[in-house]
Motif scaffolding. Structure first.
Motif, PDB file in Angstrom:
ATOM      1  N   LEU A 161       0.805  -1.216   0.000  1.00  0.00           N
ATOM      2  CA  LEU A 161       0.000   0.000   0.000  1.00  0.00           C
ATOM      3  C   LEU A 161       0.844   1.274   0.000  1.00  0.00           C
ATOM      4  N   LEU A 162       2.038   1.225   0.604  1.00  0.00           N
ATOM      5  CA  LEU A 162       2.818   2.448   0.789  1.00  0.00           C
ATOM      6  C   LEU A 162       3.962   2.626  -0.203  1.00  0.00           C
ATOM      7  N   LYS A 163       4.335   1.564  -0.914  1.00  0.00           N
ATOM      8  CA  LYS A 163       5.528   1.668  -1.763  1.00  0.00           C
ATOM      9  C   LYS A 163       5.374   2.675  -2.898  1.00  0.00           C
ATOM     10  N   SER A 164       4.139   2.986  -3.255  1.00  0.00           N
ATOM     11  CA  SER A 164       3.919   3.968  -4.318  1.00  0.00           C
ATOM     12  C   SER A 164       3.974   5.402  -3.802  1.00  0.00           C
ATOM     13  N   PHE A 165       4.005   5.575  -2.483  1.00  0.00           N
ATOM     14  CA  PHE A 165       3.955   6.913  -1.905  1.00  0.00           C
ATOM     15  C   PHE A 165       5.224   7.286  -1.139  1.00  0.00           C
ATOM     16  N   VAL A 166       5.780   6.342  -0.376  1.00  0.00           N
ATOM     17  CA  VAL A 166       6.971   6.616   0.430  1.00  0.00           C
ATOM     18  C   VAL A 166       7.930   5.434   0.316  1.00  0.00           C
ATOM     19  N   HIS A 167       9.166   5.639   0.796  1.00  0.00           N
ATOM     20  CA  HIS A 167      10.117   4.535   0.876  1.00  0.00           C
ATOM     21  C   HIS A 167       9.664   3.552   1.963  1.00  0.00           C
ATOM     22  N   VAL A 168       9.929   2.272   1.716  1.00  0.00           N
ATOM     23  CA  VAL A 168       9.475   1.228   2.651  1.00  0.00           C
ATOM     24  C   VAL A 168      10.642   0.332   3.060  1.00  0.00           C
ATOM     25  N   ASN A 169      11.842   0.907   3.193  1.00  0.00           N
ATOM     26  CA  ASN A 169      13.012   0.105   3.570  1.00  0.00           C
ATOM     27  C   ASN A 169      12.858  -0.497   4.957  1.00  0.00           C
ATOM     28  N   LEU A 170      12.281   0.251   5.880  1.00  0.00           N
ATOM     29  CA  LEU A 170      12.094  -0.264   7.230  1.00  0.00           C
ATOM     30  C   LEU A 170      11.122  -1.433   7.236  1.00  0.00           C
ATOM     31  N   LEU A 171      10.064  -1.325   6.466  1.00  0.00           N
ATOM     32  CA  LEU A 171       9.088  -2.406   6.401  1.00  0.00           C
ATOM     33  C   LEU A 171       9.667  -3.624   5.688  1.00  0.00           C
ATOM     34  N   LYS A 172      10.476  -3.399   4.655  1.00  0.00           N
ATOM     35  CA  LYS A 172      11.105  -4.513   3.961  1.00  0.00           C
ATOM     36  C   LYS A 172      12.077  -5.250   4.876  1.00  0.00           C
ATOM     37  N   LEU A 173      12.727  -4.512   5.776  1.00  0.00           N
ATOM     38  CA  LEU A 173      13.626  -5.159   6.730  1.00  0.00           C
ATOM     39  C   LEU A 173      12.850  -5.952   7.768  1.00  0.00           C
ATOM     40  N   ALA A 174      11.667  -5.475   8.132  1.00  0.00           N
ATOM     41  CA  ALA A 174      10.865  -6.161   9.150  1.00  0.00           C
ATOM     42  C   ALA A 174      10.312  -7.490   8.639  1.00  0.00           C
ATOM     43  N   LEU A 175      10.091  -7.607   7.339  1.00  0.00           N
ATOM     44  CA  LEU A 175       9.505  -8.842   6.790  1.00  0.00           C
ATOM     45  C   LEU A 175      10.364 -10.079   7.056  1.00  0.00           C
ATOM     46  N   PRO A 176      11.649 -10.105   6.658  1.00  0.00           N
ATOM     47  CA  PRO A 176      12.452 -11.305   6.944  1.00  0.00           C
ATOM     48  C   PRO A 176      12.694 -11.523   8.436  1.00  0.00           C
ATOM     49  N   LEU A 177      12.706 -10.440   9.226  1.00  0.00           N
ATOM     50  CA  LEU A 177      12.887 -10.611  10.664  1.00  0.00           C
ATOM     51  C   LEU A 177      11.689 -11.334  11.277  1.00  0.00           C
ATOM     52  N   LEU A 178      10.490 -10.973  10.862  1.00  0.00           N
ATOM     53  CA  LEU A 178       9.297 -11.655  11.367  1.00  0.00           C
ATOM     54  C   LEU A 178       9.223 -13.092  10.844  1.00  0.00           C
ATOM     55  N   GLY A 179       9.623 -13.291   9.586  1.00  0.00           N
ATOM     56  CA  GLY A 179       9.634 -14.652   9.053  1.00  0.00           C
ATOM     57  C   GLY A 179      10.623 -15.548   9.774  1.00  0.00           C
ATOM     58  N   SER A 180      11.809 -15.017  10.091  1.00  0.00           N
ATOM     59  CA  SER A 180      12.786 -15.806  10.828  1.00  0.00           C
ATOM     60  C   SER A 180      12.313 -16.080  12.253  1.00  0.00           C
ATOM     61  N   MET A 181      11.573 -15.147  12.846  1.00  0.00           N
ATOM     62  CA  MET A 181      11.018 -15.392  14.174  1.00  0.00           C
ATOM     63  C   MET A 181      10.039 -16.554  14.151  1.00  0.00           C
ATOM     64  N   ALA A 182       9.187 -16.607  13.126  1.00  0.00           N
ATOM     65  CA  ALA A 182       8.249 -17.725  12.999  1.00  0.00           C
ATOM     66  C   ALA A 182       9.001 -19.043  12.811  1.00  0.00           C
ATOM     67  N   LEU A 183      10.080 -19.023  12.013  1.00  0.00           N
ATOM     68  CA  LEU A 183      10.870 -20.228  11.787  1.00  0.00           C
ATOM     69  C   LEU A 183      11.504 -20.717  13.077  1.00  0.00           C
ATOM     70  N   VAL A 184      12.082 -19.803  13.851  1.00  0.00           N
ATOM     71  CA  VAL A 184      12.745 -20.190  15.098  1.00  0.00           C
ATOM     72  C   VAL A 184      11.727 -20.753  16.085  1.00  0.00           C
ATOM     73  N   ARG A 185      10.588 -20.113  16.207  1.00  0.00           N
ATOM     74  CA  ARG A 185       9.576 -20.609  17.134  1.00  0.00           C
ATOM     75  C   ARG A 185       9.067 -21.986  16.712  1.00  0.00           C
ATOM     76  N   GLY A 186       8.945 -22.208  15.407  1.00  0.00           N
ATOM     77  CA  GLY A 186       8.530 -23.524  14.942  1.00  0.00           C
ATOM     78  C   GLY A 186       9.560 -24.597  15.244  1.00  0.00           C
ATOM     79  N   VAL A 187      10.847 -24.271  15.066  1.00  0.00           N
ATOM     80  CA  VAL A 187      11.912 -25.237  15.354  1.00  0.00           C
ATOM     81  C   VAL A 187      11.954 -25.568  16.844  1.00  0.00           C
TER      82      VAL A 187
END
Length: 254
Positions: free
Chosen positions: A78-104
């Motif tokens: 929703l925001l990539k067409s209006f503002v930079h989303v580098n912070l949100l792009k960084l949060a995506l793999p961090l949340l995905g890795s958190m889910a992976l660690v909790r599953g392991v």
């Protein structure tokens, strides 16, 4: 592109975003996504707090990172067409890795249901693993490794550094966990063999655990690259202790 170049590019982009007045919208969007994920996790636990079972347990662990990643992904779209989303792009793999660690960690809990230490140290172990994954995701790991390699000391004639020690501890932990899992399988099979005396089965389980643990530790140290001759005194004392212990066990059974 090298890892250091990628790390510098990432931080340059984030610094550029910090100087941009629109960066506040990234912070607000991330806070809203994480707040929504926390609310969903809270409502999920409230709804299933009386439930029991593996599905309820794993879902309560994964609901926050997975819902957070989903909301952040929607925010990026929703925001990539209006503002930079580098912070949100960084949060995506961090949340995905958190889910992976909790599953392991959940799989480990199921593999070792009697391991009280795993239940007590679950959050700390998960936090350490996730923190290290976060360093790799943000390309900070090479700098951290370089700093730890500069901390050097001697163990006997063996020259080691802090990174080697930590890598050895992690390798030992993983190999010992795998060895204990194999020992658990052996224990389950031996306990079903009713033709053997119960005491013999118990001794077999303990011997299997001891042997597999020692083999796992020795193999992990060799994988890390630590010279086993540096531990010759320790291994000699351990062998003498095991010899006396087995001698006493044998004499008791005789």
């Amino acid at each position: 592109m090298s890892q250091k170049t990628q790390a510098l590019r990432l931080f340059n982009d984030l610094l550029a975003d910090l100087r941009d007045p629109d960066f506040v919208w990234q912070v607000v969007a991330l806070a809203v996504c994480l707040g929504g994920a926390m609310m969903l996790a809270y409502l999920w636990r409230r709804r299933h707090e009386e439930g029991a079972g593996r599905l309820t347990d794993i879902s309560s662990r994964l609901i926050f990172p997975l819902s957070g990643a989903l909301l952040v992904g929607v925010g990026v779209m929703l925001l990539k067409s209006f503002v930079h989303v580098n912070l949100l792009k960084l949060a995506l793999p961090l949340l995905g890795s958190m889910a992976l660690v909790r599953g392991v960690i959940f799989v480990l809990r199921q593999a070792f249901p009697k391991a009280a230490w795993l239940a007590a140290w679950e959050r700390i172990i998960a936090s350490l693993i996730w923190g290290w994954l976060a360093l790799y995701i943000t390309d900070l790991a090479p700098y951290v490794i370089e700093t730890m390699e500069s901390v050097e000391f001697h163990i006997g004639k063996q020259h080691v550094d802090l990174w080697t020690v930590l890598r050895g501890v992690a390798t030992i932990f993983l190999t010992v966990v795998f060895a204990l899992w194999i020992a658990g399988v052996i224990e389950a099979r031996l306990m079903r063999v009713h033709t053997l005396d119960s005491n013999l089965r118990l001794v077999g389980v303990r011997v299997a655990k001891a042997v597999l643990t020692v083999v796992a530790i020795v193999a992990s140290l060799a994988l890390v690259g630590i010279d086993m001759t540096a531990l010759s005194v320790f291994t000699g004392a351990l062998g003498v202790g095991l010899g006396f212990g087995l001698q006493k066990i044998a004499s008791n059974y005789v």
